[in-house]
Design an enzyme around this catalytic site. Structure first.
Site, short mmCIF file in Angstrom:
data_model
loop_
_atom_site.label_atom_id
_atom_site.label_comp_id
_atom_site.label_asym_id
_atom_site.label_seq_id
_atom_site.Cartn_x
_atom_site.Cartn_y
_atom_site.Cartn_z
N HIS A 289 0.84 -1.20 0.00
CA HIS A 289 0.00 0.00 0.00
C HIS A 289 0.87 1.25 0.00
O HIS A 289 0.63 2.20 -0.77
CB HIS A 289 -0.91 -0.01 1.23
CG HIS A 289 -1.61 1.28 1.49
ND1 HIS A 289 -2.85 1.58 0.97
CD2 HIS A 289 -1.23 2.36 2.22
CE1 HIS A 289 -3.20 2.79 1.36
NE2 HIS A 289 -2.25 3.29 2.13
N GLU A 290 1.90 1.26 0.86
CA GLU A 290 2.80 2.42 0.91
C GLU A 290 3.55 2.59 -0.41
O GLU A 290 3.77 3.71 -0.87
CB GLU A 290 3.80 2.26 2.07
CG GLU A 290 3.17 2.27 3.45
CD GLU A 290 2.40 3.55 3.72
OE1 GLU A 290 2.88 4.63 3.33
OE2 GLU A 290 1.30 3.47 4.31
N HIS B 214 1.58 4.49 -2.90
CA HIS B 214 1.71 5.94 -2.81
C HIS B 214 2.91 6.41 -3.64
O HIS B 214 2.83 7.44 -4.33
CB HIS B 214 1.91 6.37 -1.35
CG HIS B 214 0.67 6.27 -0.51
ND1 HIS B 214 -0.50 6.92 -0.85
CD2 HIS B 214 0.42 5.63 0.66
CE1 HIS B 214 -1.42 6.67 0.07
NE2 HIS B 214 -0.88 5.88 0.99
N GLU C 221 -5.47 7.27 -0.74
CA GLU C 221 -5.51 6.02 0.02
C GLU C 221 -6.25 4.93 -0.77
O GLU C 221 -5.81 3.77 -0.80
CB GLU C 221 -6.19 6.24 1.38
CG GLU C 221 -5.42 7.13 2.33
CD GLU C 221 -4.04 6.60 2.65
OE1 GLU C 221 -3.90 5.37 2.82
OE2 GLU C 221 -3.10 7.40 2.72
N ASP D 147 -4.58 1.46 -2.10
CA ASP D 147 -5.20 0.16 -1.82
C ASP D 147 -5.39 -0.64 -3.11
O ASP D 147 -5.16 -1.85 -3.15
CB ASP D 147 -6.56 0.35 -1.14
CG ASP D 147 -6.44 0.62 0.36
OD1 ASP D 147 -5.32 0.44 0.90
OD2 ASP D 147 -7.45 1.01 0.97
#
Length: 426
Positions: A285-286, A289, A364, A368
């Site tokens: 997930h990070e 980003h 976010e 995801d």
């Protein structure tokens, strides 16, 4: 000058309008924790006991936030109506004998105001840490650590922030006059990038211990494989002792170019100790980003805001009427910048804050979706559910409060979005 100066009126109206709006949002959020029925989506995933504890923590936490907010609003009104900043400004000059508006005078005012702020805020912070957070099983901070953190933060501000900030404002305004905005923007941009390098490498280690993860551990090898798969330029992986202060968990990355570092909270590793897959999902997930350039988008927004502040500040810095409205009898670029932020920028900042929260939530969702695209949909759901339980996160938030203030989507929306994306991937 009349107490009903339009500038003072504008500051008072905007302060109270924003203050009451935020209080209303907090009140709605506080009320949402009175819900006693577990949402249908969570009934098989969250026990009654876990739900009741999360609701109790939310009620207590939001009630405290509302109390702090009211305290801040009262103090802001007192400062405005009694012109406390101006009284304080001249009192410091009189007591110290420093030349009004000099670097030494502005610096001393900043330090003295910081001390007053610490005195006013510490009792609330102490209660939050040692009563509220401890009552709900989160606090791990000792009283000695609490005091040391306050002292360290204060020293960093008086050694780095205040002298650099004061010197920059005074230099660019006095050197370039009405052409100062572009030079102020340039100087602040340099400081911003410098801070982004200094903060994770030199300042954060003053508060926490960062330990390189064991090179031979299976988790380290899995992280390296994941990073290689998505072409993330991993340099190091650290475990930070987040448990030193709190039970809350997190993970993030930092760095520019090919010098990226991943940081895992030891609390996250403890909460996910049964399997590495949820940890890898959180990291994926990070990495989402990073893949979607969210850090650079946020940086661009921050720079645009800084540019607006730089040019907008001219409306106050060279306007004697603005100074007089708040009780100042001298034009001082440092004071002018402060007044601009108080009078003109405050309502704009509040609106931009809501917009920024919306953008953050979209980021976010996008991160995801990236995790799902890499095959981590199931583990991501498991990780979110574990962190929701362990952090006692809200699962019945007020819709308006979450829409206006949440940087992350409400957990139900996030899990349902993951379900939709996982069905698309099949």
């Amino acid at each position: 000058m009349s107490a009903f100066s339009p500038f003072l009126q504008a500051a008072t109206i905007s302060t109270n309008a924003i203050g009451f709006w935020d209080a209303y949002l907090l009140f709605r959020q506080r009320r949402s924790y009175n819900t006693t029925e577990i949402p249908a989506y969570f009934k098989e995933k969250v026990t009654e006991e876990e739900f009741d504890k999360a609701q109790a923590y939310g009620r207590d936490s939001t009630s405290f936030s509302l109390l702090e907010h009211v305290k801040g609003l009262v103090l802001s009104n007192v400062e405005l109506l009694l012109r406390v900043p101006a009284r304080f400004y001249y009192y410091v000059a009189k007591r110290t004998g420093l030349t009004v508006g000099s670097f030494a005078h502005n610096y001393t005012c900043a330090v003295a105001a910081d001390v007053v702020s610490i005195v006013l805020d510490t009792p609330f912070s102490y209660y939050d840490t040692f009563y509220l957070e401890e009552r709900h099983g989160f606090n791990k901070t000792t009283k000695m650590e609490f005091v040391k953190d306050i002292i360290k933060s204060f020293l960093l501000r008086i050694i780095l922030l205040y002298p650099v900030q004061t010197a920059l404002i005074q230099f660019v305004v006095r050197q370039f006059g009405e052409r100062f905005p572009i030079y102020f923007f340039g100087g602040m941009t340099v400081l911003m990038f410098t801070f982004m390098v200094i903060y994770p490498n030199f300042i954060m280690p003053l508060f926490n211990k960062f330990t390189p993860i064991d090179k031979e551990s299976p988790l380290k090898k899995k992280i390296e494989t994941l990073c290689a798969t998505v072409h993330f330029p991993l340099k190091k992986v650290f475990v930070v002792d987040g448990s030193r202060r709190s039970h809350h968990s997190n993970a993030y990355f930092y760095g520019f170019g090919k010098n990226k570092c991943i940081v895992l909270y030891d609390t996250l590793l403890e909460q996910m100790k049964e399997s590495d897959e949820p940890i890898l999902a959180v990291l994926c997930h990070e990495l989402g980003h990073w893949k979607h350039w969210h850090m650079y988008i946020n940086l661009s927004i921050a720079l645009a805001q800084l540019l607006g502040i730089s040019y907008g500040a001219g409306a106050a810095v060279f306007n004697p009427r603005v100074y007089e409205a708040f009780g100042f009898h001298h034009t001082d670029p440092v004071v002018g910048m402060y007044l601009f932020l108080e009078v003109f920028f405050q309502p704009i900042s509040a609106l931009m804050g809501h917009v920024s929260c919306y953008i953050s939530r979209q980021h976010e969702f996008q991160a995801d979706r990236f995790a799902v695209s890499q095959g981590y949909g199931g583990p991501m759901k498991k990780a979110l559910l574990v962190m929701t339980k362990e952090n006692k996160s809200a699962i019945t938030p007020d819709p308006l409060y979450s829409a206006m203030t949440y940087t992350h989507p409400p957990m139900l929306e996030r899990l349902e979005a993951l379900d939709v994306e996982m069905k698309k991937q099949k």
